[in-house]
Design an enzyme around this catalytic site. Structure first.
Site, PDB file in Angstrom:
ATOM      1  N   SER A   1      45.989  49.770  43.083  1.00 17.86           N
ATOM      2  CA  SER A   1      45.507  48.706  43.978  1.00 17.86           C
ATOM      3  C   SER A   1      46.566  48.319  44.999  1.00 17.86           C
ATOM      4  O   SER A   1      47.693  47.966  44.633  1.00 17.86           O
ATOM      5  CB  SER A   1      45.185  47.438  43.184  1.00 17.86           C
ATOM      6  OG  SER A   1      44.161  47.685  42.282  1.00 17.86           O
TER       7      SER A   1
ATOM      8  N   HIS B   1      40.689  50.072  46.950  1.00 19.51           N
ATOM      9  CA  HIS B   1      40.616  51.475  46.531  1.00 19.51           C
ATOM     10  C   HIS B   1      39.736  52.239  47.515  1.00 19.51           C
ATOM     11  O   HIS B   1      38.531  52.009  47.592  1.00 19.51           O
ATOM     12  CB  HIS B   1      40.020  51.582  45.123  1.00 19.51           C
ATOM     13  CG  HIS B   1      40.893  50.985  44.077  1.00 19.51           C
ATOM     14  ND1 HIS B   1      41.686  51.735  43.256  1.00 19.51           N
ATOM     15  CD2 HIS B   1      41.119  49.706  43.744  1.00 19.51           C
ATOM     16  CE1 HIS B   1      42.362  50.929  42.452  1.00 19.51           C
ATOM     17  NE2 HIS B   1      42.031  49.698  42.721  1.00 19.51           N
TER      18      HIS B   1
ATOM     19  N   HIS C   1      37.913  53.000  37.049  1.00 13.64           N
ATOM     20  CA  HIS C   1      38.357  52.180  35.923  1.00 13.64           C
ATOM     21  C   HIS C   1      37.260  52.131  34.864  1.00 13.64           C
ATOM     22  O   HIS C   1      36.077  52.157  35.178  1.00 13.64           O
ATOM     23  CB  HIS C   1      38.655  50.753  36.384  1.00 13.64           C
ATOM     24  CG  HIS C   1      39.721  50.677  37.425  1.00 13.64           C
ATOM     25  ND1 HIS C   1      39.444  50.810  38.770  1.00 13.64           N
ATOM     26  CD2 HIS C   1      41.059  50.503  37.327  1.00 13.64           C
ATOM     27  CE1 HIS C   1      40.572  50.712  39.448  1.00 13.64           C
ATOM     28  NE2 HIS C   1      41.572  50.525  38.603  1.00 13.64           N
TER      29      HIS C   1
ATOM     30  N   TYR D   1      36.483  49.509  33.240  1.00 13.40           N
ATOM     31  CA  TYR D   1      35.727  48.250  33.372  1.00 13.40           C
ATOM     32  C   TYR D   1      34.593  48.343  34.390  1.00 13.40           C
ATOM     33  O   TYR D   1      33.693  47.508  34.407  1.00 13.40           O
ATOM     34  CB  TYR D   1      36.659  47.070  33.717  1.00 13.40           C
ATOM     35  CG  TYR D   1      37.319  47.140  35.070  1.00 13.40           C
ATOM     36  CD1 TYR D   1      36.614  46.883  36.240  1.00 13.40           C
ATOM     37  CD2 TYR D   1      38.660  47.473  35.177  1.00 13.40           C
ATOM     38  CE1 TYR D   1      37.218  46.969  37.480  1.00 13.40           C
ATOM     39  CE2 TYR D   1      39.276  47.560  36.401  1.00 13.40           C
ATOM     40  CZ  TYR D   1      38.555  47.307  37.555  1.00 13.40           C
ATOM     41  OH  TYR D   1      39.161  47.403  38.775  1.00 13.40           O
ATOM     42  N   GLU D   2      34.645  49.347  35.266  1.00 14.75           N
ATOM     43  CA  GLU D   2      33.560  49.515  36.239  1.00 14.75           C
ATOM     44  C   GLU D   2      32.312  50.081  35.571  1.00 14.75           C
ATOM     45  O   GLU D   2      31.257  50.161  36.197  1.00 14.75           O
ATOM     46  CB  GLU D   2      34.000  50.438  37.370  1.00 14.75           C
ATOM     47  CG  GLU D   2      35.078  49.822  38.254  1.00 14.75           C
ATOM     48  CD  GLU D   2      35.613  50.803  39.274  1.00 14.75           C
ATOM     49  OE1 GLU D   2      35.078  50.857  40.386  1.00 14.75           O
ATOM     50  OE2 GLU D   2      36.578  51.523  38.951  1.00 14.75           O
TER      51      GLU D   2
ATOM     52  N   ALA E   1      49.097  48.380  39.808  1.00 19.59           N
ATOM     53  CA  ALA E   1      49.411  46.963  39.942  1.00 19.59           C
ATOM     54  C   ALA E   1      49.298  46.377  38.539  1.00 19.59           C
ATOM     55  O   ALA E   1      48.362  46.717  37.814  1.00 19.59           O
ATOM     56  CB  ALA E   1      48.402  46.301  40.870  1.00 19.59           C
TER      57      ALA E   1
ATOM     58  N   MET F   1      44.884  47.423  33.924  1.00 22.37           N
ATOM     59  CA  MET F   1      43.572  47.944  33.513  1.00 22.37           C
ATOM     60  C   MET F   1      43.400  49.416  33.866  1.00 22.37           C
ATOM     61  O   MET F   1      42.278  49.882  34.061  1.00 22.37           O
ATOM     62  CB  MET F   1      42.465  47.115  34.186  1.00 22.37           C
ATOM     63  CG  MET F   1      42.565  45.620  33.902  1.00 22.37           C
ATOM     64  SD  MET F   1      41.374  44.688  34.892  1.00 22.37           S
ATOM     65  CE  MET F   1      42.042  43.024  34.757  1.00 22.37           C
ATOM     66  N   SER F   2      44.500  50.140  33.951  1.00 21.48           N
ATOM     67  CA  SER F   2      44.392  51.562  34.339  1.00 21.48           C
ATOM     68  C   SER F   2      45.469  52.373  33.620  1.00 21.48           C
ATOM     69  O   SER F   2      45.978  51.959  32.584  1.00 21.48           O
ATOM     70  CB  SER F   2      44.555  51.685  35.861  1.00 21.48           C
ATOM     71  OG  SER F   2      45.869  51.359  36.247  1.00 21.48           O
TER      72      SER F   2
ATOM     73  N   ASN G   1      51.914  39.897  39.875  1.00 19.87           N
ATOM     74  CA  ASN G   1      51.717  38.478  39.519  1.00 19.87           C
ATOM     75  C   ASN G   1      52.327  38.238  38.152  1.00 19.87           C
ATOM     76  O   ASN G   1      52.515  39.176  37.380  1.00 19.87           O
ATOM     77  CB  ASN G   1      50.212  38.166  39.460  1.00 19.87           C
ATOM     78  CG  ASN G   1      49.492  39.089  38.490  1.00 19.87           C
ATOM     79  OD1 ASN G   1      49.188  40.241  38.819  1.00 19.87           O
ATOM     80  ND2 ASN G   1      49.243  38.594  37.291  1.00 19.87           N
TER      81      ASN G   1
ATOM     82  N   HIS H   1      42.461  38.346  42.580  1.00 19.09           N
ATOM     83  CA  HIS H   1      42.649  39.737  43.012  1.00 19.09           C
ATOM     84  C   HIS H   1      43.398  39.769  44.348  1.00 19.09           C
ATOM     85  O   HIS H   1      44.167  40.686  44.615  1.00 19.09           O
ATOM     86  CB  HIS H   1      41.290  40.438  43.125  1.00 19.09           C
ATOM     87  CG  HIS H   1      41.379  41.913  43.400  1.00 19.09           C
ATOM     88  ND1 HIS H   1      42.064  42.793  42.573  1.00 19.09           N
ATOM     89  CD2 HIS H   1      40.902  42.677  44.411  1.00 19.09           C
ATOM     90  CE1 HIS H   1      41.982  44.017  43.059  1.00 19.09           C
ATOM     91  NE2 HIS H   1      41.293  43.973  44.185  1.00 19.09           N
TER      92      HIS H   1
END
Ligand code: HPA
Length: 289
Positions: free
Chosen positions: A37, A68, A90, A92-93, A120, A218-219, A242, A254
């Protein structure tokens, strides 16, 4: 007609890419880089690039998450033929693990020696600050899934792959040397891969810290597993975008992730410029991690 196997799908994707880039880069890429990201601009330095939207690669999906772009780029990156993936899939998608790691398997199929995974991530280690970089030394797979689940694809690799050096120590050392030459401070740490798409609760972050995580995201974990299965050496760099939940008074957005990843991308660019050409000259591959 019967559904092609994953192996056949990878071969089709690889052949389609080779057709597009073969005349410009007949030897194919030596290094692959997956851009996380807000880090997509790292590929802008590649010259003579052949750009292929994912929609034009057989069996690839498009990407949907903001930040992306969804394209592959093969180009001359400071003297090294490199394949970049701008945009990843991902879990989660809602994609299946098989789809999440399809681009990884395809770039590995192009014959790369080393795969550089960027992402990220939220800083769990209390010493980390936004826009810091962390070289990934190891991971925790907390996604509740594994891309190698199901019948083993023996053409790709073994049933029970060793992950005792999932992230090449040589690569960590090399990236650290490059960062030092550039006077860019970097951390070394453990990346915990989570399903998402919610950011974590403060209690979860305390738990992840207790079990050894320095950063959360998350990746990356599926791609690392798939590349190790194929015997391709992996290097991982997180841009800490963050402070993880509970470590800052601010709510997580985000947008904050994207804004800080742009700051981190500038540092990452300087390191990769030095490191990628040097990666090619270090031993790579199965057994020589
Ligand atoms: N948590 C999970 N994934 C992330 C974060 C985070 O705080 N920041 C960027 N990706």
């Amino acid at each position: 007609m019967t559904e092609p196997t994953i192996y056949q799908k990878i071969r089709e994707a690889v052949e389609a890419i080779q057709k597009r880039v073969g005349s410009r880069f007949p030897e194919g890429p030596s290094i692959g880089v997956i851009l996380g990201s807000g880090l997509g601009s790292i590929a802008d330095e590649a010259t003579d690039a052949v750009t292929i939207p994912y929609t034009e690669i057989p069996h690839f999906h498009g990407t949907s998450v903001e930040g992306h772009a969804g394209k592959m780029l093969v180009g001359n990156y400071h003297g090294t033929t490199t394949v970049f993936l701008q945009g990843r899939f991902h879990l989660y998608e809602g994609y299946k693990m098989e789809d999440v790691v399809f681009p990884t398997r395809t770039v590995c199929g192009l014959g790369i020696q080393t795969l550089v995974l960027t992402n990220a991530a939220g800083g769990v280690n209390t010493r980390y600050r936004p826009a810091d970089l962390m070289l990934i030394e190891d991971h925790l797979n907390l996604m509740g899934d594994n891309p190698l689940k199901g019948p083993n694809l023996a053409q790709l690799g073994p049933r029970f792959p060793d992950l005792s050096e999932a992230y090449s120590r040589d690569c960590v050392t090399l990236f650290e040397e490059c960062a030092k030459e550039l006077s860019i401070p970097v951390h070394r740490g453990v990346y915990a891969g989570l399903l998402g798409p919610t950011y974590e609760t403060p209690a979860e972050i305390r738990m992840y810290r207790t079990i050894g995580a320095d950063a959360v995201g998350m990746s990356t974990v599926p791609e690392t597993i798939a590349a190790n299965h194929l015997g391709v050496r992996v290097a991982g760099i997180s841009c800490i975008t963050n402070l993880a939940a509970g470590l800052s008074p601010q709510k997580l957005t985000h947008q904050e992730v994207i804004d800080n990843s742009k700051l981190g991308a500038e540092k990452m660019k300087r390191i990769l410029r030095l490191a990628i050409p040097r990666l090619v000259h270090r031993p790579a591959g199965r057994g020589a991690h």
